[in-house]
Design an enzyme around this catalytic site. Structure first.
Site, PDB file in Angstrom:
ATOM      1  N   ASP A 179      36.179  -7.832 -29.438  1.00  0.00           N
ATOM      2  CA  ASP A 179      35.239  -8.233 -31.200  1.00  0.00           C
ATOM      3  C   ASP A 179      34.518  -6.909 -31.557  1.00  0.00           C
ATOM      4  OD1 ASP A 179      34.297  -9.239 -34.044  1.00  0.00           O
ATOM      5  OD2 ASP A 179      33.455 -10.223 -33.370  1.00  0.00           O
ATOM      6  N   ARG A 227      27.031 -20.567 -31.218  1.00  0.00           N
ATOM      7  CA  ARG A 227      26.258 -21.312 -31.167  1.00  0.00           C
ATOM      8  C   ARG A 227      26.632 -22.742 -30.276  1.00  0.00           C
ATOM      9  NH1 ARG A 227      23.090 -17.867 -35.419  1.00  0.00           N
ATOM     10  NH2 ARG A 227      24.631 -17.984 -36.510  1.00  0.00           N
ATOM     11  N   ASP A 283      35.851   2.978 -39.544  1.00  0.00           N
ATOM     12  CA  ASP A 283      35.709   4.496 -39.671  1.00  0.00           C
ATOM     13  C   ASP A 283      36.800   5.629 -39.984  1.00  0.00           C
ATOM     14  OD1 ASP A 283      34.197   7.382 -38.372  1.00  0.00           O
ATOM     15  OD2 ASP A 283      32.953   6.629 -36.634  1.00  0.00           O
ATOM     16  N   ILE A 284      36.748   6.793 -40.041  1.00  0.00           N
ATOM     17  CA  ILE A 284      37.992   7.638 -40.638  1.00  0.00           C
ATOM     18  C   ILE A 284      39.595   7.036 -39.673  1.00  0.00           C
ATOM     19  CG2 ILE A 284      36.387   9.188 -41.527  1.00  0.00           C
ATOM     20  CD1 ILE A 284      37.788  11.258 -39.475  1.00  0.00           C
ATOM     21  N   LYS A 296      34.730  -4.433 -34.254  1.00  0.00           N
ATOM     22  CA  LYS A 296      34.825  -4.316 -36.258  1.00  0.00           C
ATOM     23  C   LYS A 296      34.912  -2.845 -36.427  1.00  0.00           C
ATOM     24  CE  LYS A 296      32.764  -8.864 -36.705  1.00  0.00           C
ATOM     25  NZ  LYS A 296      32.248  -9.320 -35.898  1.00  0.00           N
ATOM     26  N   LYS A 308      35.327 -14.461 -26.424  1.00  0.00           N
ATOM     27  CA  LYS A 308      35.311 -13.599 -27.380  1.00  0.00           C
ATOM     28  C   LYS A 308      34.142 -13.036 -26.841  1.00  0.00           C
ATOM     29  CE  LYS A 308      32.757 -13.862 -31.840  1.00  0.00           C
ATOM     30  NZ  LYS A 308      32.144 -12.636 -31.699  1.00  0.00           N
ATOM     31  N   THR A 319      31.726 -13.946 -43.023  1.00  0.00           N
ATOM     32  CA  THR A 319      30.928 -15.222 -43.566  1.00  0.00           C
ATOM     33  C   THR A 319      29.700 -15.205 -43.787  1.00  0.00           C
ATOM     34  OG1 THR A 319      31.379 -16.084 -41.053  1.00  0.00           O
ATOM     35  CG2 THR A 319      33.546 -16.498 -41.978  1.00  0.00           C
TER      36      THR A 319
END
Ligand code: C5P
Length: 235
Positions: free
Chosen positions: A59, A213, A64-65, A61, A32, A121
């Site tokens: 990733d 991690r 927006d419009i 994310k 990722k 999360t």
């Protein structure tokens, strides 16, 4: 679709990323790329990882419009990633515009999976109430956002493993749950509020786990990756 472990390469440069991946020897894990690495290195990091033989979840994310997300997705479609995402909080119209943009950008080529982030999360129910003024329990919010994503034509959602079962109940078993917030039983949970182990995520029905991690920060990342794959997939 087979279960898989996706390693969150939360690094700031391609050098650091390669240095980490070299520690995994011949393994070519699903990786990722998040905002930090993509903003630092741009599309070249995707090309480099694809050439090395990795599957890539980009990733970013998007939130927006609809028009802006549609155009951004057209561009992302050309990068050859295997999975990308938007925030479900952008509404059904935004998610529809995203999938349309992705399809238009792919032409006749294969389309990357498009998934939606439900609630991060790191967000607790208490913070959701206090900061976002969403006065419902986490499971209802996540299921509702997941159903919106499904109705918009997306392939799945990012959620906590604790919500995978409910999402599958509401959206069907074929609707993907990609779940961060995974820690080994003996790990520190850091800033993640809702965490489970890889074995528990398997039991709860997650399709993919995203692990950062616990692998990247391990003394022996190759062993940590293999432990993760074995706990989660049984392979
Ligand atoms: O290090 P750790 O295992 O906590 O990394 C989790 C990864 O998953 C991070 O890259 C984080 O940005 C991402 N993520 C998350 N929660 C979401 C969506 C993505 O933790 N809802």
């Amino acid at each position: 679709m087979g279960r898989d472990v996706i390693i969150a390469c939360d690094f700031s440069s391609s050098e650091e990323t390669l240095e980490f991946l070299e520690k995994l020897g011949d393994e070519r894990p699903y990786v990722k790329i998040g905002m930090e690495l993509f903003y630092a290195e741009g599309p070249d990091i995707v090309k480099m990882l694809k050439m090395r033989g990795h599957k890539v979840f980009l990733d970013l994310k998007l939130h927006d419009i609809p028009n802006t997300v549609n155009k951004a997705m057209k561009v992302l479609a050309g990068l050859g990633v295997d999975m990308c995402n938007v925030h479900a909080g952008g509404t059904v119209d935004m998610m529809k515009a995203a999938i349309d943009g992705l399809k238009a950008g792919c032409g006749t080529g294969s389309r990357p999976l498009l998934i939606a982030v439900t609630q991060l999360t790191s967000t607790t129910e208490e913070r959701m109430r206090r900061d976002l003024m969403i006065d419902r329990d986490m499971e209802s919010v996540v299921s509702h956002y997941a159903l919106n994503a499904k109705n918009a034509g997306l392939d799945g959602v990012v959620c906590s493993p604790l919500e995978s079962g409910k999402v599958h109940d509401v959206c069907g078993q074929g609707f993907l749950t990609v779940t961060p917030g995974v820690r080994f039983a003996d790990d520190d949970k850091g800033d993640q509020a809702r965490v489970t182990t890889p074995a528990k995520a398997k039991e709860l029905g997650s399709d993919y786990i995203v692990v950062g991690r616990s692998i990247t920060g391990a003394a022996d990342p190759a062993a940590a990756y293999r432990r993760c794959v074995s706990e989660f997939t049984g392979r």
